[in-house]
Enzyme design. Structure first.
Site, PDB file in Angstrom:
ATOM      1  N   ARG A  91     -17.574 -31.281-105.558  1.00 22.02           N
ATOM      2  CA  ARG A  91     -17.373 -30.685-107.283  1.00 22.02           C
ATOM      3  C   ARG A  91     -16.896 -29.712-107.799  1.00 22.02           C
ATOM      4  NH1 ARG A  91     -22.991 -31.069-110.696  1.00 22.02           N
ATOM      5  NH2 ARG A  91     -22.434 -32.417-112.730  1.00 22.02           N
ATOM      6  N   HIS A 149     -14.452 -31.221-110.663  1.00 21.73           N
ATOM      7  CA  HIS A 149     -14.116 -30.188-112.013  1.00 21.73           C
ATOM      8  C   HIS A 149     -13.492 -29.434-112.598  1.00 21.73           C
ATOM      9  CE1 HIS A 149     -18.826 -31.711-113.050  1.00 21.73           C
ATOM     10  NE2 HIS A 149     -18.436 -32.119-112.028  1.00 21.73           N
ATOM     11  N   ASP A 150     -12.555 -28.486-111.442  1.00 18.99           N
ATOM     12  CA  ASP A 150     -11.557 -27.849-111.552  1.00 18.99           C
ATOM     13  C   ASP A 150      -9.984 -28.329-111.613  1.00 18.99           C
ATOM     14  OD1 ASP A 150      -9.856 -25.142-111.769  1.00 18.99           O
ATOM     15  OD2 ASP A 150      -9.344 -25.842-109.873  1.00 18.99           O
ATOM     16  N   GLY A 159      -6.453 -29.104-115.432  1.00 20.71           N
ATOM     17  CA  GLY A 159      -5.528 -29.222-114.006  1.00 20.71           C
ATOM     18  C   GLY A 159      -6.422 -28.159-113.335  1.00 20.71           C
ATOM     19  N   ASP A 166      -6.991 -25.556-111.594  1.00 20.81           N
ATOM     20  CA  ASP A 166      -6.186 -24.104-111.561  1.00 20.81           C
ATOM     21  C   ASP A 166      -7.273 -23.120-111.219  1.00 20.81           C
ATOM     22  OD1 ASP A 166      -7.262 -24.993-114.034  1.00 20.81           O
ATOM     23  OD2 ASP A 166      -5.872 -24.078-115.432  1.00 20.81           O
ATOM     24  N   ASN A 225     -21.078 -28.598-116.324  1.00 22.18           N
ATOM     25  CA  ASN A 225     -21.323 -27.780-115.223  1.00 22.18           C
ATOM     26  C   ASN A 225     -22.330 -27.950-114.161  1.00 22.18           C
ATOM     27  OD1 ASN A 225     -23.343 -26.127-115.397  1.00 22.18           O
ATOM     28  ND2 ASN A 225     -21.922 -24.335-116.004  1.00 22.18           N
ATOM     29  N   HIS A 261     -19.978 -39.304-104.102  1.00 26.11           N
ATOM     30  CA  HIS A 261     -21.011 -39.075-104.490  1.00 26.11           C
ATOM     31  C   HIS A 261     -22.037 -39.708-102.965  1.00 26.11           C
ATOM     32  CE1 HIS A 261     -20.767 -39.442-108.757  1.00 26.11           C
ATOM     33  NE2 HIS A 261     -20.402 -38.269-108.058  1.00 26.11           N
ATOM     34  N   THR A 262     -21.535 -39.907-101.624  1.00 25.66           N
ATOM     35  CA  THR A 262     -22.257 -39.733-100.720  1.00 25.66           C
ATOM     36  C   THR A 262     -22.318 -38.716-100.273  1.00 25.66           C
ATOM     37  OG1 THR A 262     -21.460 -40.771 -98.224  1.00 25.66           O
ATOM     38  CG2 THR A 262     -19.841 -39.917 -99.561  1.00 25.66           C
ATOM     39  N   ASP A 306     -28.011 -40.945-101.824  1.00 24.43           N
ATOM     40  CA  ASP A 306     -28.392 -42.254-100.654  1.00 24.43           C
ATOM     41  C   ASP A 306     -29.180 -41.904 -99.793  1.00 24.43           C
ATOM     42  OD1 ASP A 306     -26.319 -40.945 -99.163  1.00 24.43           O
ATOM     43  OD2 ASP A 306     -24.441 -41.987 -98.777  1.00 24.43           O
TER      44      ASP A 306
HETATM   45  C1  HEM Z   1     -16.869 -41.462-111.858  1.00 21.34           C
HETATM   46  C2  HEM Z   1     -17.359 -40.213-112.041  1.00 21.34           C
HETATM   47  C3  HEM Z   1     -18.695 -39.551-111.928  1.00 21.34           C
HETATM   48  C4  HEM Z   1     -19.615 -39.271-113.070  1.00 21.34           C
HETATM   49  C5  HEM Z   1     -20.085 -39.081-114.314  1.00 21.34           C
HETATM   50  C6  HEM Z   1     -20.160 -38.089-112.293  1.00 21.34           C
HETATM   51  C7  HEM Z   1     -21.275 -37.444-112.587  1.00 21.34           C
HETATM   52  C8  HEM Z   1     -22.019 -36.830-111.497  1.00 21.34           C
HETATM   53  C9  HEM Z   1     -23.046 -35.964-112.099  1.00 21.34           C
HETATM   54  C10 HEM Z   1     -24.287 -36.655-113.804  1.00 21.34           C
HETATM   55  C11 HEM Z   1     -23.769 -35.713-111.153  1.00 21.34           C
HETATM   56  C12 HEM Z   1     -24.803 -35.171-110.817  1.00 21.34           C
HETATM   57  C13 HEM Z   1     -24.645 -33.817-111.224  1.00 21.34           C
HETATM   58  C14 HEM Z   1     -26.751 -32.737-111.280  1.00 21.34           C
HETATM   59  O1  HEM Z   1     -27.786 -33.804-111.712  1.00 21.34           O
HETATM   60  O2  HEM Z   1     -26.735 -31.538-111.684  1.00 21.34           O
HETATM   61  C15 HEM Z   1     -22.930 -35.679-109.711  1.00 21.34           C
HETATM   62  C16 HEM Z   1     -22.525 -35.097-108.932  1.00 21.34           C
HETATM   63  C17 HEM Z   1     -21.822 -35.450-108.094  1.00 21.34           C
HETATM   64  N1  HEM Z   1     -21.086 -35.384-107.681  1.00 21.34           N
HETATM   65 FE1  HEM Z   1     -20.106 -36.154-109.593  1.00 21.34          FE
HETATM   66  N2  HEM Z   1     -19.187 -37.798-110.686  1.00 21.34           N
HETATM   67  C18 HEM Z   1     -17.995 -38.459-110.936  1.00 21.34           C
HETATM   68  C19 HEM Z   1     -16.856 -38.631-110.010  1.00 21.34           C
HETATM   69  C20 HEM Z   1     -17.030 -37.548-109.593  1.00 21.34           C
HETATM   70  C21 HEM Z   1     -15.699 -37.169-108.855  1.00 21.34           C
HETATM   71  C22 HEM Z   1     -14.937 -37.723-108.653  1.00 21.34           C
HETATM   72  C23 HEM Z   1     -16.174 -36.023-107.255  1.00 21.34           C
HETATM   73  C24 HEM Z   1     -15.390 -35.884-106.129  1.00 21.34           C
HETATM   74  C25 HEM Z   1     -14.268 -36.060-106.032  1.00 21.34           C
HETATM   75  C26 HEM Z   1     -17.884 -35.731-107.407  1.00 21.34           C
HETATM   76  C27 HEM Z   1     -18.172 -34.965-106.818  1.00 21.34           C
HETATM   77  C28 HEM Z   1     -19.280 -35.095-106.927  1.00 21.34           C
HETATM   78  C29 HEM Z   1     -20.964 -34.549-106.240  1.00 21.34           C
HETATM   79  C30 HEM Z   1     -20.645 -33.894-104.243  1.00 21.34           C
HETATM   80  C31 HEM Z   1     -21.894 -34.755-106.368  1.00 21.34           C
HETATM   81  C32 HEM Z   1     -23.656 -33.693-105.979  1.00 21.34           C
HETATM   82  C33 HEM Z   1     -23.686 -32.421-106.629  1.00 21.34           C
HETATM   83  C34 HEM Z   1     -24.412 -32.068-105.553  1.00 21.34           C
HETATM   84  O3  HEM Z   1     -24.817 -32.102-104.331  1.00 21.34           O
HETATM   85  O4  HEM Z   1     -24.449 -30.539-105.365  1.00 21.34           O
HETATM   86  N3  HEM Z   1     -18.356 -36.869-108.235  1.00 21.34           N
HETATM   87  N4  HEM Z   1     -22.061 -36.320-110.223  1.00 21.34           N
HETATM   88  C1  NAG Z   2     -24.007 -23.915-116.353  1.00 23.45           C
HETATM   89  O1  NAG Z   2     -24.044 -23.944-117.844  1.00 23.45           O
HETATM   90  C2  NAG Z   2     -25.291 -22.961-117.840  1.00 23.45           C
HETATM   91  C3  NAG Z   2     -25.839 -22.986-119.557  1.00 23.45           C
HETATM   92  O2  NAG Z   2     -25.341 -24.334-120.097  1.00 23.45           O
HETATM   93  C4  NAG Z   2     -25.924 -21.861-117.431  1.00 23.45           C
HETATM   94  O3  NAG Z   2     -26.901 -20.698-117.804  1.00 23.45           O
HETATM   95  C5  NAG Z   2     -25.467 -21.546-115.870  1.00 23.45           C
HETATM   96  O4  NAG Z   2     -26.034 -20.791-114.970  1.00 23.45           O
HETATM   97  C6  NAG Z   2     -24.506 -22.162-115.242  1.00 23.45           C
HETATM   98  N1  NAG Z   2     -24.071 -22.508-114.047  1.00 23.45           N
HETATM   99  C7  NAG Z   2     -23.485 -21.989-113.290  1.00 23.45           C
HETATM  100  C8  NAG Z   2     -23.339 -22.124-111.343  1.00 23.45           C
HETATM  101  O5  NAG Z   2     -22.486 -21.206-113.901  1.00 23.45           O
END
Ligand code: HEM
Ligand code: NAG
Ligand code: NAG
Length: 311
Positions: A59, A63-64, A69, A71, A91, A188-189, A232
């Site tokens: 993830r 996000h990076d 880009g 970076d 984040n 998201h697997t 999942d």
């Molecule tokens: C398609 C649009 C996408 C949306 C709207 C989205 C949104 C989110 C959200 C809301 C979460 C949960 C954050 C939280 O509640 O803490 C999440 C988790 C995650 N996302 Fe996405 N995401 C997207 C695409 C992607 C892509 C492209 C990747 C990587 C290639 C990715 C990888 C992940 C991973 C691995 C997690 C789990 C993180 C963890 O368990 O620490 N996501 N995403």
């Molecule tokens: C993400 O942002 C929140 C503020 O919205 C901050 O409190 C938190 O420390 C940040 N998380 C990381 C991993 O930097």
């Protein structure tokens, strides 16, 4: 000497296969030839002790890349005069920063000042994918670290309330097809979402949640906004279960379930649910593509010596 280095240079260009954006598979062949291995040797033991961090690293790369880009801007700490990407609500729950730091430290020991933080994030994500049972792929390298990290730029990250058409449009603007987008969503697997990312679905009684799964989500949320819900049944396993969950209407995020609800993307979901090998192949291709999003090369950017701060 001049002739020798010319010959060297030409051979170097040929074996490297430079890409149009200046990245190449063997970018560090002269300066830090075993960079990939150094990173793997830091990342794999860290994931053995906490497999849930694989999701965090993947993830982080996403996000990076989607903000300014690929970076390394996601790694920058806020200062008194600048609130960085990291501190955006978007984040939330980004994890694995310690692993990037440990890899950077080891690289600085073995090849000081050479490997960018952006490349480390890309290679760490690759290790995380393969560690979890996903495909192993060669990462093109040579990204330079950016010098801008601003909270407002995280507007470029997709929020979880977008529907399939909006996701297609948002990814399309960055050069990704609908198929790339669905394959990438397959990340998201791995991992979890917190209640705050999906509770609006419960409040609105979203009809695209299967009844017993709605109860599961409600139960998760009864323990508070930060309670984690695995995407999942196999949160640490890179497999097709995420797509199978969507077929059962047991997708956690609205932005996940919409991929099955939309006629434009439903076929892709069914295909990846059925054919894990195909999912892995398309994911690999899409990840390599994502890893080249708006990269900085040449004299742009820098090689950061500490991934948390601009030089
Ligand atoms: C398609 C649009 C996408 C949306 C709207 C989205 C949104 C989110 C959200 C809301 C979460 C949960 C954050 C939280 O509640 O803490 C999440 C988790 C995650 N996302 Fe996405 N995401 C997207 C695409 C992607 C892509 C492209 C990747 C990587 C290639 C990715 C990888 C992940 C991973 C691995 C997690 C789990 C993180 C963890 O368990 O620490 N996501 N995403
Ligand atoms: C993400 O942002 C929140 C503020 O919205 C901050 O409190 C938190 O420390 C940040 N998380 C990381 C991993 O930097
Ligand atoms: C997706 O959302 C947009 C904006 O809210 C809306 O105009 C559009 O009709 C939605 N598409 C579908 C298929 O629901």
């Amino acid at each position: 000497m001049g002739a020798l280095s010319l010959v060297f240079g030409v051979v170097f260009l040929i074996i490297n296969g430079w890409m149009a954006n200046g990245l190449s598979m063997n970018y560090y062949v002269m300066t830090c030839p075993i960079a990939d291995a150094i990173i793997g040797n830091v990342v794999r033991p860290a994931l053995l002790s906490d497999p849930t961090l694989a999701a965090g690293l993947i993830r982080m790369h996403f996000h990076d890349c989607f903000v300014e880009g690929c970076d390394g801007s996601v790694l920058i700490d806020s200062t008194k005069s600048n609130t960085a990407e990291k501190d955006s609500p978007a984040n939330f729950s980004l994890r694995g920063y310690e692993i990037i730091d440990a890899a950077k430290q080891e690289l600085e020991r073995q090849c000081p000042g050479v490997v960018s933080c952006a490349d480390i994030v890309a290679m760490a994500a690759r290790e995380a994918v393969s560690f979890s049972g996903g495909p192993y792929y060669n990462v093109p390298k040579g990204r330079r670290d950016g010098t801008r990290s601003k909270i407002q730029d995280t507007i470029n990250l997709p929020p979880p309330n977008l529907n399939a058409s909006e996701l297609i449009a948002m990814f399309g603007k960055r050069g990704f097809t609908a198929q790339d987008m669905v394959a990438l969503s397959g990340a998201h697997t791995l991992g979890v979402a917190r209640c705050s990312s999906f509770k609006f679905r419960l409040d609105a009684a979203d009809p695209t949640i299967e009844t017993t799964f709605a109860k599961t989500l409600s139960k998760t949320c009864s323990n508070g906004d930060d309670t984690e819900q695995p995407f999942d049944l196999t949160r640490n396993r890179f497999d097709s279960n995420y797509f199978r969950a969507l077929q059962r209407r047991a997708g956690v995020l609205f932005s996940d379930q919409t991929l099955f609800e939309s006629p434009i993307t439903q076929g892709l979901v069914n295909m990846y649910a059925f054919n894990e090998a195909l999912f892995k192949m398309d994911f690999l291709r899409a990840m390599i593509k994502m890893g080249q999003l708006d990269v900085k090369e040449g004299t742009n950017g820098e090689i950061r010596s500490n991934c948390h701060v601009i030089n």
